[in-house]
Design a protein around this motif. Structure first.
Motif, PDB file in Angstrom:
ATOM      1  N   UNK A  63       0.747  -1.121  -0.163  1.00 20.91           N
ATOM      2  CA  UNK A  63       0.031  -0.017  -0.289  1.00 20.91           C
ATOM      3  C   UNK A  63       0.604   1.627  -0.076  1.00 20.91           C
ATOM      4  N   UNK A  64       2.129   1.268   0.355  1.00 22.47           N
ATOM      5  CA  UNK A  64       2.864   2.045   0.491  1.00 22.47           C
ATOM      6  C   UNK A  64       3.969   2.393  -0.546  1.00 22.47           C
ATOM      7  N   UNK A  65       4.161   3.840  -1.271  1.00 23.23           N
ATOM      8  CA  UNK A  65       5.071   4.398  -2.339  1.00 23.23           C
ATOM      9  C   UNK A  65       5.369   5.793  -1.776  1.00 23.23           C
ATOM     10  N   UNK A  66       6.786   5.822  -1.968  1.00 18.52           N
ATOM     11  CA  UNK A  66       7.815   4.797  -3.138  1.00 18.52           C
ATOM     12  C   UNK A  66       7.969   3.694  -1.047  1.00 18.52           C
ATOM     13  N   UNK A  67       8.594   2.761  -1.919  1.00 22.19           N
ATOM     14  CA  UNK A  67       8.862   1.208  -1.376  1.00 22.19           C
ATOM     15  C   UNK A  67       9.743   1.666  -0.036  1.00 22.19           C
ATOM     16  N   UNK A 173      13.056  10.359 -17.387  1.00 19.78           N
ATOM     17  CA  UNK A 173      11.605   9.921 -16.545  1.00 19.78           C
ATOM     18  C   UNK A 173      11.290   8.980 -15.137  1.00 19.78           C
ATOM     19  N   UNK A 174      12.122   7.776 -15.216  1.00 15.17           N
ATOM     20  CA  UNK A 174      11.653   7.473 -14.164  1.00 15.17           C
ATOM     21  C   UNK A 174      12.857   7.680 -12.951  1.00 15.17           C
ATOM     22  N   UNK A 175      12.524   8.004 -11.856  1.00 16.08           N
ATOM     23  CA  UNK A 175      13.380   8.942 -10.847  1.00 16.08           C
ATOM     24  C   UNK A 175      14.529   7.257 -10.384  1.00 16.08           C
ATOM     25  N   UNK A 176      15.665   7.443  -9.434  1.00 16.06           N
ATOM     26  CA  UNK A 176      15.546   6.166  -8.384  1.00 16.06           C
ATOM     27  C   UNK A 176      14.841   5.532  -7.694  1.00 16.06           C
ATOM     28  N   UNK A 177      14.106   6.312  -7.312  1.00 19.81           N
ATOM     29  CA  UNK A 177      12.402   5.694  -6.687  1.00 19.81           C
ATOM     30  C   UNK A 177      11.705   4.716  -7.260  1.00 19.81           C
ATOM     31  N   UNK A 178      11.702   4.824  -7.997  1.00 19.40           N
ATOM     32  CA  UNK A 178      11.120   3.679  -9.127  1.00 19.40           C
ATOM     33  C   UNK A 178      10.229   4.885  -9.743  1.00 19.40           C
ATOM     34  N   UNK A 179       9.702   5.835  -9.419  1.00 19.19           N
ATOM     35  CA  UNK A 179       8.545   6.967  -9.355  1.00 19.19           C
ATOM     36  C   UNK A 179       8.475   7.597 -10.447  1.00 19.19           C
ATOM     37  N   UNK A 180       7.238   8.253 -11.231  1.00 18.37           N
ATOM     38  CA  UNK A 180       7.779   9.309 -12.642  1.00 18.37           C
ATOM     39  C   UNK A 180       8.235  10.299 -12.273  1.00 18.37           C
ATOM     40  N   UNK A 181       9.414  10.715 -13.089  1.00 20.09           N
ATOM     41  CA  UNK A 181       9.529  12.615 -12.335  1.00 20.09           C
ATOM     42  C   UNK A 181       8.387  13.112 -13.455  1.00 20.09           C
TER      43      UNK A 181
END
Length: 448
Positions: A63-67, A173-181
């Motif tokens: 349920x929580x993002x980022x990891x 476009x994808x950051x080190x936290x696996x999220x879209x920038x």
């Protein structure tokens, strides 16, 4: 006394909103959640320690993002001789953390306020993003993580450039936290930054002839804006002997470079739109965001380029839309090397403006002006004849418009405009109304 506070939370049993508290601890100063302890500090214990720990870890993972799992430790403890589940959370480094199903919005992002877990404000969310991403807009995490890239995929494919997950990471476009920038947001269908185009009657912003608003992927906006401007970039023919020469109002390369400059160099941390205004005699490109700190206009004119959006520029470079950094303004000026009129560059602290002159318009005006000067210098009688012809036309019709002068005197539109302007300036005529309703009348009160 064992009490709840900013870093301590009690839950008598496992409940679903435990994950809200985990998010709040990770977004603030960390804390510990005790399952099996009532709100007043009374220890009741947990019946199924292993099952409860499994539910907690699964909820956090799903349920929580980022990891956030690397900042969470779940273990069992004994308090008042009863088993208790303790969930220790450290302050995370990829704030804001949020609930996957809610998104990076107040209803999905939680913080601690005293001993309570509450939704974060929009300002608090933006501050967390800035703290963890720095001042770079394009590198910051996008508030919208539900992005689609259909237009960008087609654009990359058309130019034979790969655009898979691996490339999206390489292109940032994808950051080190696996999220879209935010860079991904700019290339997505969900992009809300706009280009607004308007076509005006004459040379002032008095009467709209047409307008268009573009949104979505910047690559889509680029194509649509260029096509729209090209519709109004008319071709005029001139003849040299038997040869026909087709002349565009604006060199297409200058439009392309001005448009690319407006898209690549604008400051997307502001919500204002890029404005493109098309007049009879010019096109204006106004971009939000002045020059990058430390650069002055003279530097830009020499080809110096300090990029505000380094990663966006790199994408445009890979797509072969720009050849090298810092050459756009130089190319625009080169497009006008063979013309008397030149582009104009203006800048303020918060805006950048490029004005492209209409070469055909100014060429026609210059020819008409030269013709009028020649007529004036060679024959005063000829001028008087024209004045008398216009006055006679006014008296017979009561009032005239520009096309009446063109027909009666057999002159071009530009010559008629200059003649009427001169007669109005000499108080021979007076004008009433504006643009389409503009009419000229004899000035019966003039002296002489």
């Amino acid at each position: 006394m064992f009490v709840e506070n900013k870093t301590t939370e009690f839950k008598r049993v496992y409940v679903e909103d435990i994950k809200n508290t985990i998010v709040a601890f990770a977004n603030c100063d960390g804390g510990t959640l005790y399952i099996g302890v009532d709100d007043d500090g009374t220890v009741y214990g947990v019946d199924d320690v292993d099952g409860t720990m499994l539910r907690v870890t699964n909820a956090i993972r799903d349920a929580v993002r980022p990891d956030v799992t690397m900042f969470v430790e779940c273990h069992n403890d004994v308090m008042d001789e009863k088993p208790v589940v303790c969930v220790s959370v450290q302050r995370g480094t990829a704030r804001p953390y949020y609930l996957h199903g809610k998104g990076i919005r107040p209803e999905g992002v939680y913080v601690r306020q005293g001993a309570s877990t509450v939704p974060a404000t929009d300002a608090a969310i933006l501050n967390m993003i800035k703290e963890t991403s720095g001042d770079s807009y394009e590198a910051a995490r996008s508030l919208n993580q539900h992005l689609t890239f259909n237009k960008s995929i087609d654009f990359f494919k058309k130019r034979k450039v790969e655009f898979g997950k691996a490339q999206m990471r390489t292109l940032h476009l994808i950051g080190e936290d696996d999220m879209y920038t935010n860079l991904a947001f700019l290339l997505s269908e969900q992009c809300t930054h706009m280009i607004k185009l308007a076509v005006f009657e004459g040379s002032k912003k008095s009467v709209f002839k047409d307008r268009r608003e573009l949104s979505g992927s910047l690559l889509k906006q680029l194509e649509e804006a260029f096509d729209y401007i090209d519709r109004f970039n008319r071709t005029r023919a001139e003849f040299s002997g038997l040869d026909r020469l087709d002349m565009r109002d604006y060199p297409p390369e200058s439009i392309r470079e001005a448009l690319l400059n407006a898209i690549v160099h604008r400051d997307y941390s502001f919500s204002g739109s890029t404005l493109i205004s098309i007049f009879e005699d010019r096109i204006e490109f106004v971009t939000i965001g002045g020059l990058v700190k430390g650069i002055v206009l003279d530097d830009v004119m020499l080809g110096v380029s300090v990029l505000r959006n380094q990663n966006l520029a790199n994408i445009f470079y890979r797509l072969r839309l720009i050849e090298a950094y810092g050459t756009g303004i130089l190319k625009i000026n080169e497009c006008y090397n063979d013309y008397a009129v030149k582009p104009m560059i203006e800048t303020t602290c918060n805006a950048f403006k490029i004005t492209l002159p209409n070469t055909n318009f100014h060429s026609q005006e210059q020819k008409a002006s030269n013709t009028l000067k020649m007529v004036s210098s060679t024959s005063v009688t000829k001028k008087e004849e024209r004045i008398n012809a216009v006055l006679e036309l006014c008296r017979s019709k009561g009032s005239i418009i520009r096309s009446d002068v063109e027909s009666a005197l057999g002159v071009s539109q530009s010559t008629a405009i200059l003649l009427l302007r001169e007669l109005t300036g000499d108080s021979v005529l007076i004008k009433k109304g504006k643009t389409k309703n503009l009419r000229y009348y004899e000035n019966k009160h003039r002296s002489g």
